[in-house]
Design a protein around this motif. Structure first.
Motif, mmCIF file in Angstrom:
data_model
loop_
_atom_site.group_PDB
_atom_site.id
_atom_site.type_symbol
_atom_site.label_atom_id
_atom_site.label_comp_id
_atom_site.label_asym_id
_atom_site.label_seq_id
_atom_site.Cartn_x
_atom_site.Cartn_y
_atom_site.Cartn_z
ATOM 1 N N ALA A 1 -29.360 -38.471 -75.227
ATOM 2 C CA ALA A 1 -27.937 -38.567 -75.543
ATOM 3 C C ALA A 1 -27.337 -39.953 -75.357
ATOM 4 N N HIS A 2 -28.131 -40.922 -74.900
ATOM 5 C CA HIS A 2 -27.598 -42.295 -74.846
ATOM 6 C C HIS A 2 -28.741 -43.293 -74.867
ATOM 7 N N THR A 3 -28.824 -44.033 -75.970
ATOM 8 C CA THR A 3 -29.840 -45.078 -76.084
ATOM 9 C C THR A 3 -29.221 -46.372 -76.586
ATOM 10 N N HIS A 4 -29.858 -47.468 -76.200
ATOM 11 C CA HIS A 4 -29.686 -48.782 -76.828
ATOM 12 C C HIS A 4 -31.117 -49.245 -77.105
ATOM 13 N N ILE A 5 -31.587 -49.087 -78.332
ATOM 14 C CA ILE A 5 -32.972 -49.453 -78.577
ATOM 15 C C ILE A 5 -33.124 -50.831 -79.218
ATOM 16 N N GLY A 6 -32.000 -51.478 -79.502
ATOM 17 C CA GLY A 6 -32.084 -52.808 -80.085
ATOM 18 C C GLY A 6 -32.802 -53.799 -79.194
ATOM 19 N N ASP A 7 -32.666 -53.611 -77.882
ATOM 20 C CA ASP A 7 -33.304 -54.558 -76.957
ATOM 21 C C ASP A 7 -34.754 -54.178 -76.664
ATOM 22 N N SER A 8 -35.359 -53.421 -77.577
ATOM 23 C CA SER A 8 -36.795 -53.157 -77.484
ATOM 24 C C SER A 8 -37.601 -54.454 -77.584
ATOM 25 N N ILE A 9 -36.960 -55.517 -78.029
ATOM 26 C CA ILE A 9 -37.631 -56.820 -78.129
ATOM 27 C C ILE A 9 -37.731 -57.519 -76.771
ATOM 28 N N ALA A 10 -37.152 -56.944 -75.726
ATOM 29 C CA ALA A 10 -37.085 -57.653 -74.440
ATOM 30 C C ALA A 10 -37.318 -56.718 -73.267
ATOM 31 N N LYS A 11 -38.361 -55.886 -73.351
ATOM 32 C CA LYS A 11 -38.649 -54.937 -72.276
ATOM 33 C C LYS A 11 -38.947 -55.665 -70.972
ATOM 34 N N GLU B 1 -24.738 -59.487 -65.929
ATOM 35 C CA GLU B 1 -25.666 -60.527 -66.387
ATOM 36 C C GLU B 1 -26.654 -59.979 -67.406
ATOM 37 N N LEU B 2 -27.006 -58.710 -67.268
ATOM 38 C CA LEU B 2 -27.981 -58.109 -68.174
ATOM 39 C C LEU B 2 -27.390 -57.719 -69.517
ATOM 40 N N VAL B 3 -26.287 -56.958 -69.498
ATOM 41 C CA VAL B 3 -25.876 -56.290 -70.740
ATOM 42 C C VAL B 3 -24.407 -56.435 -71.100
ATOM 43 N N ALA B 4 -23.589 -57.143 -70.320
ATOM 44 C CA ALA B 4 -22.170 -57.238 -70.651
ATOM 45 C C ALA B 4 -21.970 -58.061 -71.921
ATOM 46 N N PRO B 5 -21.200 -57.536 -72.890
ATOM 47 C CA PRO B 5 -20.926 -58.325 -74.087
ATOM 48 C C PRO B 5 -19.894 -59.421 -73.778
ATOM 49 N N PRO B 6 -19.925 -60.551 -74.479
ATOM 50 C CA PRO B 6 -20.835 -60.850 -75.594
ATOM 51 C C PRO B 6 -22.052 -61.703 -75.201
ATOM 52 N N ASP B 7 -22.119 -62.109 -73.914
ATOM 53 C CA ASP B 7 -23.130 -63.108 -73.557
ATOM 54 C C ASP B 7 -24.082 -62.668 -72.454
ATOM 55 N N GLY B 8 -24.206 -61.347 -72.212
ATOM 56 C CA GLY B 8 -25.241 -60.884 -71.310
ATOM 57 C C GLY B 8 -26.609 -61.230 -71.871
ATOM 58 N N LEU B 9 -27.620 -61.183 -71.003
ATOM 59 C CA LEU B 9 -28.969 -61.560 -71.433
ATOM 60 C C LEU B 9 -29.391 -60.800 -72.689
ATOM 61 N N LYS B 10 -29.104 -59.498 -72.731
ATOM 62 C CA LYS B 10 -29.476 -58.710 -73.899
ATOM 63 C C LYS B 10 -28.902 -59.298 -75.178
ATOM 64 N N HIS B 11 -27.619 -59.620 -75.154
ATOM 65 C CA HIS B 11 -26.948 -60.110 -76.354
ATOM 66 C C HIS B 11 -27.472 -61.485 -76.763
ATOM 67 N N ARG B 12 -27.761 -62.319 -75.792
ATOM 68 C CA ARG B 12 -28.309 -63.640 -76.114
ATOM 69 C C ARG B 12 -29.684 -63.503 -76.763
ATOM 70 N N LEU B 13 -30.521 -62.631 -76.217
ATOM 71 C CA LEU B 13 -31.856 -62.449 -76.775
ATOM 72 C C LEU B 13 -31.798 -61.838 -78.176
ATOM 73 N N LEU B 14 -30.868 -60.920 -78.393
ATOM 74 C CA LEU B 14 -30.743 -60.320 -79.713
ATOM 75 C C LEU B 14 -30.329 -61.363 -80.743
ATOM 76 N N ARG B 15 -29.434 -62.269 -80.368
ATOM 77 C CA ARG B 15 -29.011 -63.311 -81.308
ATOM 78 C C ARG B 15 -30.169 -64.247 -81.672
ATOM 79 N N GLN B 16 -31.138 -64.374 -80.773
ATOM 80 C CA GLN B 16 -32.262 -65.283 -80.993
ATOM 81 C C GLN B 16 -33.404 -64.629 -81.775
ATOM 82 N N THR B 17 -33.287 -63.345 -82.054
ATOM 83 C CA THR B 17 -34.383 -62.585 -82.661
ATOM 84 C C THR B 17 -34.076 -62.272 -84.116
#
Length: 337
Positions: free
Chosen positions: A48-58, A68-84
């Motif tokens: 009932a709750h997934t974020h699978i976009g960050d499958s590129i950064a397990k 630091e991990l997931v807060a928008p817009p500049d958490g680590l997840k968001h930075r890595l997604l922009r680079q992918t």
């Protein structure tokens, strides 16, 4: 098609020796009869709750805080997604969806980053996988227009009144994170009259009353909350007041395994195995508006068949507890989706 074995029937998952008769993707009958099959037949899971976009950064960002991990817009997840690249994100998401399917997940409610492009990406990833993602667009209202609804990050992260109204007018699903790091954003989230809330780690008595009064479903993700060190949701208190479903949250932080989520929840919280199995199946289906999650006549035949004679499950006395607290992907005999 007929499936035989110990069937966990209905909302109470009563174990019945018998068969499930399936025609044209629908359960036509559940028949009690003697059988020599050791299989255990259960409803397939709804995550009932997934974020699978960050499958590129397990397992990226070990030791970082939630923000630091997931807060928008500049958490680590968001930075890595922009680079992918888009193709890399689609390929990684497809692998996660395939893993979920192999573990008996029929559907997930996906909070999809990236606006319209993000919605298009998960649709491309899911095209070759027999798993139904209920896609909640994020970041832009037009993402909601091409998705199944809108998944808001949290009331402290922006003003969501207009997109909430647009989602309601479109007759689509609106979910929002609330109470993950503290209770401060719970009342503003409830003021939006969401279809469901996610996390609710830190509800106060007033919030629990409001949830009960409005019968707002809650999706809890206890493994994720443990990883991000925000605490553990009061699952028993929430379940006493409303519908509670289970999600696995970010693939970056946790494998999207409902077996692992169920076992963790069952051993952590004061809830029965049957309650946990409902959280992993029909409760998520109800939130998403899906006709699956139970083994009963008229439901979509989204089913999981476990090998009751596997090295792990042989000798089991209570099949419901076994499915929730013991079973794993290695016990899967067949997934019917």
């Amino acid at each position: 098609m007929e499936l035989e074995g110990t069937v966990l029937v209905g909302r109470e998952f009563d174990p019945v020796q018998g068969r499930v008769v399936v025609e044209d993707g629908t359960i036509q009958a559940v028949e009690e009869t003697s059988t020599e099959s050791s299989s255990i037949i259960v409803p397939a899971f709804v995550n009932a709750h997934t974020h699978i976009g960050d499958s590129i950064a397990k397992e990226a960002g070990g030791g970082l805080s939630l923000d630091e991990l997931v807060a928008p817009p500049d958490g680590l997840k968001h930075r890595l997604l922009r680079q992918t690249s888009q193709s890399e994100k689609i390929a990684a998401m497809r692998r996660s969806l395939q893993y979920m399917q192999s573990g008996g997940t029929a559907a997930c409610i996906e909070f999809r980053e990236g606006g319209r492009e993000g919605v298009d990406a998960i649709r491309a990833a899911a095209a070759s996988v027999d798993l139904h993602p209920v896609i909640l667009g994020r970041e832009t209202a037009d993402a909601m227009e091409i998705a199944d609804g809108f998944g808001a990050s949290g009331a402290r992260d922006g003003e969501f009144g207009s997109v909430r109204n647009a989602t309601r007018e479109a007759g689509k699903l609106f979910g929002i994170h609330a109470g993950e790091r503290d209770p401060d954003d719970i009342n503003p989230a409830l003021d939006l009259e969401p279809d469901f809330l996610v996390h609710m780690v830190h509800p106060e008595p007033l919030h629990l009353e409001r949830v009960a009064d409005r019968d707002v479903p809650i999706v809890v993700c206890p493994r994720s909350n443990l990883v991000t060190k925000v605490g553990i949701p009061p699952i028993r208190e929430l379940a006493n007041r409303t519908t509670v479903a289970l999600g696995t949250d970010n693939v970056m932080l946790n494998s999207p395994s409902m077996f692992r989520e169920m076992e963790f929840t069952a051993k952590l919280a004061d809830v029965s195995a049957a309650e946990v199995l409902r959280m992993a199946t029909v409760n998520g289906a109800d939130i998403a508006g899906l006709n699956c999650g139970l083994v009963e006549e008229g439901r979509d035949a989204k089913l999981l068949v476990l090998d009751g004679d596997s090295d792990n499950l042989t000798g089991v006395r209570d099949p419901v507890r076994a499915v929730v607290r013991r079973a794993g992907v290695s016990d899967v005999e067949r997934v019917v989706l």
